[in-house]
Design an enzyme around this catalytic site. Sequence first.
Site, PDB file in Angstrom:
ATOM      1  N   SER A 243      55.653 -99.307  -7.073  1.00 57.29           N
ATOM      2  CA  SER A 243      56.891 -98.932  -6.843  1.00 57.29           C
ATOM      3  C   SER A 243      57.926-100.039  -6.848  1.00 57.29           C
ATOM      4  O   SER A 243      57.762-101.126  -7.139  1.00 57.29           O
ATOM      5  CB  SER A 243      56.677 -98.502  -5.281  1.00 57.29           C
ATOM      6  OG  SER A 243      55.800 -97.557  -4.975  1.00 57.29           O
TER       7      SER A 243
HETATM    8  N1  SAH Z   1      50.821 -99.343  -4.118  1.00 59.11           N
HETATM    9  C1  SAH Z   1      50.632 -99.307  -5.825  1.00 59.11           C
HETATM   10  C2  SAH Z   1      51.394 -98.250  -6.468  1.00 59.11           C
HETATM   11  C3  SAH Z   1      50.770 -96.904  -5.921  1.00 59.11           C
HETATM   12  S1  SAH Z   1      51.008 -95.522  -7.205  1.00 59.11           S
HETATM   13  C4  SAH Z   1      51.094-100.757  -6.235  1.00 59.11           C
HETATM   14  O1  SAH Z   1      51.476-101.569  -5.399  1.00 59.11           O
HETATM   15  O2  SAH Z   1      51.099-101.027  -7.306  1.00 59.11           O
HETATM   16  C5  SAH Z   1      50.079 -94.630  -6.224  1.00 59.11           C
HETATM   17  C6  SAH Z   1      48.695 -94.898  -6.563  1.00 59.11           C
HETATM   18  O3  SAH Z   1      47.983 -93.948  -5.839  1.00 59.11           O
HETATM   19  C7  SAH Z   1      47.824 -94.675  -8.043  1.00 59.11           C
HETATM   20  O4  SAH Z   1      47.486 -95.611  -8.516  1.00 59.11           O
HETATM   21  C8  SAH Z   1      47.100 -93.531  -7.810  1.00 59.11           C
HETATM   22  O5  SAH Z   1      45.914 -93.438  -8.894  1.00 59.11           O
HETATM   23  C9  SAH Z   1      46.747 -93.671  -6.356  1.00 59.11           C
HETATM   24  N2  SAH Z   1      45.940 -92.297  -5.739  1.00 59.11           N
HETATM   25  C10 SAH Z   1      46.513 -91.214  -5.724  1.00 59.11           C
HETATM   26  N3  SAH Z   1      45.688 -90.335  -5.004  1.00 59.11           N
HETATM   27  C11 SAH Z   1      44.832 -91.008  -4.530  1.00 59.11           C
HETATM   28  C12 SAH Z   1      43.901 -90.569  -3.485  1.00 59.11           C
HETATM   29  N4  SAH Z   1      43.377 -89.570  -3.248  1.00 59.11           N
HETATM   30  N5  SAH Z   1      43.063 -92.018  -3.185  1.00 59.11           N
HETATM   31  C13 SAH Z   1      43.201 -93.195  -3.371  1.00 59.11           C
HETATM   32  N6  SAH Z   1      44.092 -93.617  -4.301  1.00 59.11           N
HETATM   33  C14 SAH Z   1      44.986 -92.466  -4.760  1.00 59.11           C
END
Ligand code: SAH
Length: 271
Positions: free
Chosen positions: A122
């Site tokens: 993000s």
């Molecule tokens: N917080 C992260 C960025 C998030 S991007 C950072 O600081 O880099 C969103 C992330 O959520 C992605 O890596 C995606 O694979 C993950 N995601 C999506 N659905 C998910 C789920 N059901 N459980 C865990 N992670 C999930």
Amino acid sequence: MRDTFQIFAAYLLTLSLCVTSLCGPAQASEGEIEKPPAASNGSASGSWNPPRPSASSERIDERKAMVDRQIAYPLYGRDPVTDAKVLEAMATVPRHVFVPPDRRATAYSDSPLPIGHGQTISQPYIVAYMTELLALEPGDKVLEVGTGSGYQAAVLAQLTSEVYTIEIIEPLAERAAATLAAQGYESIKTKRADGYFGWKEHAPFDAIIVTAAAGHVPPPLWSQLRPGGRMAIPVGGTYEVQRLLMLAKTKEGERESRSVMAVRFVPLTRE
Ligand code: SAH
């Protein structure tokens, strides 16, 4: 003379229209609408010291500029983040080690960045804003769903020693765990799983942050939130305007919900 006056008046009108409407934030997705709560993070407990990640001595000036210009004193269209501990965390965590090597040059730019597997880290402002919403105190137990690069988890770890984070994509979970370990964040517990179900063994949590957009608030996450706890979660479909929701669980277990801004996140996927 009269013509000059008219030209000048028209110029002033154009300028004021531009300031009030046309020249607003380029990305309509962030920083609009309602004000965040004034999160106070003035914990009385002075015994806990935030971690010192190994790369925190690198690119200090760029991080300071990021904090000043994008987060603490943004030019327009955004509510400033004011919590001193959150600003300190953002100035400490070396964002560049969490992004892929070919993205390091622009790690401190005012935008999200690709981290592989169709996912993104993000925008710094959003990370700071969501962290402020959680109003963490040292010792609070916080769960993140969507580890991605591990960057948000590291920011949380600057505010409390109890951080749990779940990532659904195996290679991302592994890479984030390795990055966090290399930076000395031993206290962060990571796991590869579908975060929709939370992390029951460690519940209840004082705060939960979901960094992928869900169609609804996952009931398991709500039930793993302690009474008195807070949850920040983007809700909405992939191609819709998503709303960042700030939920609070009252002592009686009731839900209070506030929509804080329009956002754009990758979707919360399911296994
Ligand atoms: N917080 C992260 C960025 C998030 S991007 C950072 O600081 O880099 C969103 C992330 O959520 C992605 O890596 C995606 O694979 C993950 N995601 C999506 N659905 C998910 C789920 N059901 N459980 C865990 N992670 C999930």
